[in-house]
Design a protein around this motif. Structure first.
Motif, PDB file in Angstrom:
ATOM      1  N   THR A 167       0.833  -1.199   0.000  1.00 41.71           N
ATOM      2  CA  THR A 167       0.000   0.000   0.000  1.00 41.71           C
ATOM      3  C   THR A 167       0.873   1.255   0.000  1.00 41.71           C
ATOM      4  O   THR A 167       0.600   2.219  -0.710  1.00 41.71           O
TER       5      THR A 167
ATOM      6  N   GLN B 116       4.000   1.454  -1.055  1.00 41.19           N
ATOM      7  CA  GLN B 116       4.711   1.573  -2.341  1.00 41.19           C
ATOM      8  C   GLN B 116       3.840   2.243  -3.399  1.00 41.19           C
ATOM      9  O   GLN B 116       4.318   3.075  -4.163  1.00 41.19           O
ATOM     10  N   ASN B 117       2.559   1.867  -3.442  1.00 40.90           N
ATOM     11  CA  ASN B 117       1.644   2.518  -4.376  1.00 40.90           C
ATOM     12  C   ASN B 117       1.504   4.005  -4.044  1.00 40.90           C
ATOM     13  O   ASN B 117       1.475   4.845  -4.932  1.00 40.90           O
TER      14      ASN B 117
ATOM     15  N   LEU C 234       4.382   6.089  -5.325  1.00 45.55           N
ATOM     16  CA  LEU C 234       4.305   6.417  -6.747  1.00 45.55           C
ATOM     17  C   LEU C 234       3.270   7.519  -6.996  1.00 45.55           C
ATOM     18  O   LEU C 234       3.483   8.401  -7.817  1.00 45.55           O
ATOM     19  N   ARG C 235       2.180   7.482  -6.253  1.00 47.10           N
ATOM     20  CA  ARG C 235       1.156   8.515  -6.435  1.00 47.10           C
ATOM     21  C   ARG C 235       1.650   9.876  -5.955  1.00 47.10           C
ATOM     22  O   ARG C 235       1.314  10.906  -6.521  1.00 47.10           O
TER      23      ARG C 235
ATOM     24  N   LYS D 178       4.566  11.144  -6.091  1.00 53.26           N
ATOM     25  CA  LYS D 178       5.617  11.691  -6.954  1.00 53.26           C
ATOM     26  C   LYS D 178       6.775  12.290  -6.144  1.00 53.26           C
ATOM     27  O   LYS D 178       7.500  13.163  -6.633  1.00 53.26           O
TER      28      LYS D 178
ATOM     29  N   SER E 100      -1.741  11.122  -0.640  1.00 48.67           N
ATOM     30  CA  SER E 100      -1.710   9.859  -1.386  1.00 48.67           C
ATOM     31  C   SER E 100      -2.075   8.646  -0.541  1.00 48.67           C
ATOM     32  O   SER E 100      -2.209   7.544  -1.065  1.00 48.67           O
ATOM     33  N   PHE E 101      -2.168   8.831   0.753  1.00 43.83           N
ATOM     34  CA  PHE E 101      -2.491   7.700   1.626  1.00 43.83           C
ATOM     35  C   PHE E 101      -3.995   7.453   1.658  1.00 43.83           C
ATOM     36  O   PHE E 101      -4.774   8.405   1.666  1.00 43.83           O
TER      37      PHE E 101
END
Lengths: 220, 615
Positions: free
Chosen positions: A29, A31-32, A35-36, A38, A90-91
């Protein structure tokens, strides 16, 4: 671009639906989310690039926490507030970055964790809990070498115990030492097994703080 | 109704039931004109991998006055808890029971999920039989490839969407909203819904049977209900809605990555393949649109992997341009590209180099049959040399493992064809050793053999399935033939394939068997740990149903088939022609080479491959 990637530690909370995410799934979660966000996260240079993320002592599934830690590296200096803000954007709900800083101590220095535990119960049973926690606490521990009986009382310290509004609550320090480690469910299982009013009671566990050996200094 | 934490702590993978993932859409309970519970009759991990569900979740939630929530089948540990504590099955978003919704929709992707659908209805507090539902009960709507023959589960559903659902699910829901405003009458609504193109309402049709159990007639009960229901397609895939955001599950799912749907349909006409017919005509998306969709999904999901999805990806006319465009930025963004099922005749070194970042060391090809004769029968237009050439490319590229898919029990198959499977594998191993620059390790060929299942809307829809003894004999025969330890032989459970065959071409009489199976607690039939062939035989026995009538009987060419009232564009005459070509061992060229006149072009379509549609 820094010549040497900077080490960053992010302190975060894990609550709500996120309580039911395992350590491994938390890693995915995050790691995704990286990436979101940035953010200029440093990735390993190999065939399968991934951020080298290290997480603080694993949290049992179902336990919430306001003191989780993850370490990673960054290619550029980004102000701490911005790291926190961009991660939070992003979380998913339930995961909240609290602070970001350069690590002050190593994960191996973590010695204790403070937990808040609550049991749903119709009667005030705090005296019973106090009495139980003042003596030895023998529990069955299942490990690779089979099941053995251990006394978890040396790794357990009751800070406070009370009762209100249908909830028996206690605050405890549990050992995070490699050999004396006490998981919160070991203790809650032991309590609900021995106090009959708690048979089948709903139980909530929340990690409040992670401390060094002096039981005072917060891990950072 | 939230599931108590004490229960979540007792079950495996509690995150299947908590929702709250990134990208989830939660709308308020109040103030919606219609609420849809979108259900997937399998576990969370399987359901969340389905692209159709992702698209329709997005489409419905984009409508301001409609809320769509997700629901998946609880695993048996959770089902036990729900039953014990009398908690109804709820959606993830607002934790509301299924019975609270206006529409309970299911996507039916494979036949063995029918019992799970019925179980979910029961757990969600919805009356399982359509005929028993009261005016205010939810409408049970189903879609997905299985609705091309909806007869076996017709008793349990109120309406079926035939074909692609992006537009028609909204039309159906809007019609419901209209009727609800005017004072809802179930019968009246369903009568009207049956007139929407692409909607099939089983209760509006009556079947009569001959003494031998075959269908005598199949008629609408009202004059104004269409005799045949034509499937819906999205004519222009560039304009077809595609989500810009995906829900990103916390737990690992089967397809845990960005799925970029590249085109619909397939230019190949493999005669066993249902998807190749029901999704015709081929309609491509343009590279520009795909790149834009890929970019948006990468930004919004944070996934590190993207797969290009379609029935045969290497047949995409602009595959080279598409991969070039994507690779311009995917590496920098730490995204690896992957491709599913590759065809041996269009697999090139160029393509493999581009996807060399994929993490698995295995490449998968599907020759389907062991000899050229049988490959001609099934119209799998690939040759032995194509396979060896493709394998050589893979071996030169550093691979040492190949996975091959085959089918056993195909029409006209003999033991010689089974020998051919073994010979083909040996040939692949020889190719490995004869490839200069191969890696210095032993090759591994894994073959996975499925049992042939005749499906509706294929050239083989009239064919019998081999009976059990013969299927088992074929499996043992091939097992005995394979001596090389570098060949690993896996095969599907023949009993599962037989039950699938029964329901694939079933009629309405099978509703009784599904009901009986449900009463006996059966569900999750696609899971080895739950499937029981013996139980199914007992169910058929109790209902006086002969499974061989459905699975192992050859249909006469003039027989009325249970799915004859569905128009997929492809005509029955074409399928019949293809059947005859199969038995004559005659291959049919693919759509790009020459139009075979299947009939699907009457449906229209932009960027289609039908010559008659190209402007």
């Amino acid at each position: 671009m820094l010549s040497e990637p900077a080490k960053i530690r992010v302190e975060f909370s894990k609550t709500g639906a996120l309580k039911f995410i395992s350590h491994l799934d938390l890693n995915r979660t995050v790691q995704n989310a990286f990436l979101r966000s940035k953010l200029p996260i440093w990735y390993t240079q190999g065939f399968n690039p991934h951020p080298k993320t290290v997480f603080s002592p694993p949290l049992s599934v179902g336990v919430s926490s306001e003191c989780e830690f993850m370490d990673f590296r960054m290619n550029e200096i980004v102000p701490a507030e911005e790291i926190v803000q961009r991660l939070n954007a992003s979380f998913p709900e339930g995961l909240r970055a609290i602070a970001a800083y350069e690590p002050q101590s190593s994960f191996s220095q973590i010695a204790w964790a403070e937990y808040e535990i609550g049991f749903e119960c119709k009667e005030d049973i705090s005296a019973k809990i106090k009495a139980l926690l003042s003596g030895p606490l023998e529990v069955e521990k299942t490990g690779k070498a089979g099941t053995k009986t251990v006394d978890i009382s040396p790794g357990t310290e009751l800070l406070d115990c009370g009762y209100d509004d249908g909830i028996a609550h206690l605050r405890v320090l549990l050992s995070c030492g490699e050999l004396t480690f006490v998981g919160p469910y070991l203790l809650t299982g032991c309590i609900s097994d021995r106090i009959e009013e708690l048979d089948g009671a709903e139980c909530f566990v929340h990690r409040k703080a992670v401390l060094l050996a002096d039981k005072k200094t917060h891990f950072r | 109704m939230k599931i108590p934490e004490s229960i979540l702590k007792k079950v495996q993978k509690p995150a299947r039931y908590t929702g709250g993932e990134w990208g989830q859409i939660v709308k308020p309970r109040e103030g919606m004109a219609a609420r849809v519970a979108f259900c997937f009759p399998d576990t969370y991990e399987i359901g969340m991998s389905n692209i159709g569900m992702r698209i329709l979740y997005d489409v419905l939630n984009k409508c301001e006055n409609i809320a769509c929530e997700r629901c998946f089948a609880p695993w048996d540990d959770m089902e036990e808890q729900l039953r014990e504590h009398k908690i109804p099955l709820c959606t993830l978003e607002n934790s509301d029971p299924l019975y609270d919704f206006d529409i309970v929709a299911f996507t039916l992707q494979y036949e063995l999920c029918y019992t799970t659908m019925i179980n979910m209805l029961e757990l969600g507090g919805v009356e399982i039989l359509s005929s028993n539902r009261k005016n205010d009960d939810p409408l049970v709507l189903v879609g997905g490839p299985c609705t091309f023959n909806s007869e076996p589960f017709a008793d349990f559903v109120d309406a079926c969407i035939i074909g692609e659902g992006e537009e028609v699910i909204v039309e159906f829901t809007n019609l419901y909203i209209e009727h609800k405003k005017a004072g809802f009458d179930r019968e009246k609504f369903l009568h009207e819904a049956a007139k929407i193109e692409g909607v099939y309402v089983p209760a509006m049709y009556k079947t009569e049977y001959n003494d031998d159990g075959t269908i005598k007639s199949f008629e609408p009960i009202y004059q104004d209900v269409p005799r045949t229901v034509r499937k819906r397609i999205m004519k222009d895939m560039d304009k077809s809605p595609y989500p810009e955001k995906f829900i990103v599950p916390f737990i690992q799912t089967v397809q845990d990555r960005i799925t970029l749907e590249v085109y619909r349909g397939c230019i190949r006409g493999c005669r066993f393949c249902q998807a190749g017919q029901i999704f015709r005509p081929v309609r491509e998306k343009s590279v520009e649109v795909l790149c834009d969709q890929a970019r948006k999904l990468a930004d919004s999901t944070g996934y590190g992997e993207m797969t290009l999805s379609s029935l045969s990806i290497s047949d995409y006319t602009c595959i080279s341009k598409l991969t070039d465009e994507l690779l311009k930025w995917t590496d920098d963004e730490k995204i690896s590209l992957s491709l599913p099922s590759l065809r041996v005749d269009s697999f090139t070194k160029e393509l493999m180099d581009k996807i060399s970042t994929v993490r698995t060391g295995t490449l998968t090809f599907a020759p389907e049959a062991g000899t050229q004769r049988l490959r001609d029968v099934i119209n799998k237009n690939v040759f032995e040399d194509d396979l060896y050439r493709a394998c050589r490319v893979a071996f030169e590229g550093g691979k040492s493992q190949v996975k091959l898919y085959f089918m056993q029990g195909l029409p006209t198959e003999t033991d010689e064809d089974l020998d051919g499977i073994n010979a083909l594998c040996e040939g692949v191993i020889d190719t490995f050793y004869n490839t200069p620059g191969r890696v210095k390790k032993a090759p591994q060929v894994t073959i996975s053999c499925a049992c042939f299942i005749p499906k509706p809307f294929t050239a083989f829809q009239w064919e019998p399935q081999c009976d059990m003894d013969e299927l088992l004999r074929k499996q043992q025969y091939l097992k005995g033939k394979i001596m090389n330890r570098k060949i690993r032989y896996n095969y599907h459970d023949a009993t599962v394939s037989r039950i699938e065959a029964v329901f694939a071409r079933g009629d309405r009489k099978l509703g009784a068997a599904l009901l009986e199976a449900h009463k006996r607690g059966m569900r999750f039939d696609s899971w080895e740990e739950f499937f029981s062939y013996e139980k199914w035989l007992e169910v058929f026995d109790a209902c006086c149903i002969d499974p061989a009538f459905y699975a192992n009987r050859e249909r006469a060419e003039d027989e009325i088939l249970p799915w004859d009232n569905i128009d997929i564009g492809v005509t029955k005459e074409f399928l019949l022609r293809e059947k005859h070509n199969a038995h004559a061992g005659k291959a049919t060229p693919n759509c790009r080479e020459k139009c075979a006149g299947c009939g699907a072009n009457k449906l229209g379509g932009e960027r289609a491959c039908c010559p008659s549609l190209q402007k």
